[in-house]
Design an enzyme around this catalytic site. Structure first.
Site, PDB file in Angstrom:
ATOM      1  N   HIS A  71       0.853  -1.193   0.000  1.00  0.00           N
ATOM      2  CA  HIS A  71       0.000   0.000   0.000  1.00  0.00           C
ATOM      3  C   HIS A  71       0.886   1.239   0.000  1.00  0.00           C
ATOM      4  O   HIS A  71       1.684   1.440   0.913  1.00  0.00           O
ATOM      5  CB  HIS A  71      -0.907   0.002   1.237  1.00  0.00           C
ATOM      6  CG  HIS A  71      -1.901   1.117   1.233  1.00  0.00           C
ATOM      7  ND1 HIS A  71      -3.112   1.003   0.591  1.00  0.00           N
ATOM      8  CD2 HIS A  71      -1.852   2.361   1.769  1.00  0.00           C
ATOM      9  CE1 HIS A  71      -3.787   2.137   0.750  1.00  0.00           C
ATOM     10  NE2 HIS A  71      -3.032   2.981   1.455  1.00  0.00           N
ATOM     11  N   CYS A  74      -0.951   7.407   1.107  1.00  0.00           N
ATOM     12  CA  CYS A  74      -1.877   8.355   0.491  1.00  0.00           C
ATOM     13  C   CYS A  74      -2.464   9.209   1.606  1.00  0.00           C
ATOM     14  O   CYS A  74      -3.482   8.848   2.193  1.00  0.00           O
ATOM     15  CB  CYS A  74      -2.974   7.619  -0.279  1.00  0.00           C
ATOM     16  SG  CYS A  74      -4.187   8.742  -1.015  1.00  0.00           S
ATOM     17  N   CYS A  85     -10.203   9.525  -4.087  1.00  0.00           N
ATOM     18  CA  CYS A  85      -9.545   8.223  -4.218  1.00  0.00           C
ATOM     19  C   CYS A  85     -10.164   7.232  -3.235  1.00  0.00           C
ATOM     20  O   CYS A  85     -10.895   7.625  -2.331  1.00  0.00           O
ATOM     21  CB  CYS A  85      -8.040   8.334  -3.983  1.00  0.00           C
ATOM     22  SG  CYS A  85      -7.608   8.711  -2.277  1.00  0.00           S
ATOM     23  N   CYS A  87      -8.092   4.933  -1.652  1.00  0.00           N
ATOM     24  CA  CYS A  87      -6.910   4.352  -1.005  1.00  0.00           C
ATOM     25  C   CYS A  87      -7.189   3.910   0.427  1.00  0.00           C
ATOM     26  O   CYS A  87      -6.839   2.802   0.829  1.00  0.00           O
ATOM     27  CB  CYS A  87      -5.747   5.337  -1.019  1.00  0.00           C
ATOM     28  SG  CYS A  87      -5.216   5.791  -2.668  1.00  0.00           S
ATOM     29  N   GLN A  90      -9.351   0.853   0.458  1.00  0.00           N
ATOM     30  CA  GLN A  90      -8.592  -0.343   0.062  1.00  0.00           C
ATOM     31  C   GLN A  90      -7.747  -0.850   1.226  1.00  0.00           C
ATOM     32  O   GLN A  90      -7.701  -2.052   1.487  1.00  0.00           O
ATOM     33  CB  GLN A  90      -7.677  -0.034  -1.127  1.00  0.00           C
ATOM     34  CG  GLN A  90      -8.400   0.220  -2.418  1.00  0.00           C
ATOM     35  CD  GLN A  90      -7.454   0.656  -3.516  1.00  0.00           C
ATOM     36  OE1 GLN A  90      -6.232   0.579  -3.401  1.00  0.00           O
ATOM     37  NE2 GLN A  90      -8.011   1.140  -4.609  1.00  0.00           N
ATOM     38  N   GLU A 112       4.324   8.638  -1.500  1.00  0.00           N
ATOM     39  CA  GLU A 112       3.075   9.379  -1.711  1.00  0.00           C
ATOM     40  C   GLU A 112       2.827   9.685  -3.180  1.00  0.00           C
ATOM     41  O   GLU A 112       3.747  10.061  -3.902  1.00  0.00           O
ATOM     42  CB  GLU A 112       3.159  10.697  -0.925  1.00  0.00           C
ATOM     43  CG  GLU A 112       1.961  11.597  -1.052  1.00  0.00           C
ATOM     44  CD  GLU A 112       0.768  11.109  -0.247  1.00  0.00           C
ATOM     45  OE1 GLU A 112      -0.355  11.168  -0.774  1.00  0.00           O
ATOM     46  OE2 GLU A 112       0.956  10.682   0.906  1.00  0.00           O
ATOM     47  N   GLY A 113       1.578   9.518  -3.602  1.00  0.00           N
ATOM     48  CA  GLY A 113       1.174   9.917  -4.949  1.00  0.00           C
ATOM     49  C   GLY A 113       1.929   9.188  -6.038  1.00  0.00           C
ATOM     50  O   GLY A 113       2.392   9.806  -6.975  1.00  0.00           O
ATOM     51  N   ASP A 146       4.039   6.705 -12.805  1.00  0.00           N
ATOM     52  CA  ASP A 146       4.223   5.899 -11.592  1.00  0.00           C
ATOM     53  C   ASP A 146       5.710   5.667 -11.401  1.00  0.00           C
ATOM     54  O   ASP A 146       6.339   4.961 -12.169  1.00  0.00           O
ATOM     55  CB  ASP A 146       3.481   4.572 -11.718  1.00  0.00           C
ATOM     56  CG  ASP A 146       3.388   3.817 -10.404  1.00  0.00           C
ATOM     57  OD1 ASP A 146       4.189   4.101  -9.487  1.00  0.00           O
ATOM     58  OD2 ASP A 146       2.526   2.939 -10.296  1.00  0.00           O
ATOM     59  N   ARG A 148       7.039   4.490  -8.458  1.00  0.00           N
ATOM     60  CA  ARG A 148       7.278   3.657  -7.279  1.00  0.00           C
ATOM     61  C   ARG A 148       8.218   2.503  -7.610  1.00  0.00           C
ATOM     62  O   ARG A 148       8.266   2.021  -8.732  1.00  0.00           O
ATOM     63  CB  ARG A 148       5.957   3.095  -6.743  1.00  0.00           C
ATOM     64  CG  ARG A 148       5.058   4.165  -6.173  1.00  0.00           C
ATOM     65  CD  ARG A 148       3.719   3.624  -5.816  1.00  0.00           C
ATOM     66  NE  ARG A 148       2.995   3.300  -7.036  1.00  0.00           N
ATOM     67  CZ  ARG A 148       1.731   2.899  -7.072  1.00  0.00           C
ATOM     68  NH1 ARG A 148       1.054   2.769  -5.956  1.00  0.00           N
ATOM     69  NH2 ARG A 148       1.137   2.637  -8.214  1.00  0.00           N
TER      70      ARG A 148
END
Length: 166
Positions: A71, A74, A85, A87, A90, A112-113, A146, A148
């Site tokens: 996760h 967020c 969102c 988030c 979830q 974040e984000g 993205d 990440r």
């Protein structure tokens, strides 16, 4: 992330991977929540300033496929309940599922984000509101859609003793 776990479980037992970790466990504590009682472990990266939190429950075994969620932080959804969102929903649903199953893990990734940071995320939300869509707002800000990275999240799972996820 699943491909990283799959790659290492094919090569060997993931416990053999533990000597190569680039994260270290710093602290573990009990964490009672409204979704059940969990354990919480804090990790720090050995090659960046990133920190991770793992929320886990039950017996975590390398040979048992276990419910896992990575996760990404967020702030707007997890903390403030933003309607932009899902988030937070979830995250909480995963905690409910782990509680019902009796075992599982969540790695809370502080990216974040989708890795752009809270200030850029706020700018993206402003652009998205003006144009009525989130897609494209990353590019208009000159950011990757993205950015990440999941390798160290997998290493946290290895450290917890997990090799198979579901």
């Amino acid at each position: 992330m699943a491909s990283i776990l799959k790659e290492h479980s094919r090569k060997s037992c993931c416990s053999e991977f533990l000597h190569q970790l680039s994260v270290e466990r710093v602290a573990v504590a009990n964490l009672p929540t409204e979704w059940g009682d969990f354990r919480i472990a804090g990790y720090r990266s050995l090659n960046s300033d990133e920190e991770f939190v793992a929320l886990f429950k039950g017996e975590l075994r390398p040979d048992t496929p276990t419910l896992v969620r990575i996760h990404s932080q967020c702030l707007t959804g997890d903390v403030f309940g933003s309607a932009k969102c899902d988030c937070g929903a979830q995250l909480h649903r995963t905690m409910e599922m782990i509680e019902a199953e009796g075992r599982g893990a969540i790695v809370y990734q502080q990216q974040e984000g989708r890795g752009i940071g809270i200030l850029n995320k706020n700018s993206r939300l402003r652009l998205a509101r003006q144009r009525r869509r989130h897609r494209g707002s990353h590019e208009r800000l000159g950011l990757a859609v993205d950015s990440r990275e999941y390798r160290q999240c997998a290493e946290v799972l290895f450290d917890l003793g997990l090799c198979k996820v579901k």
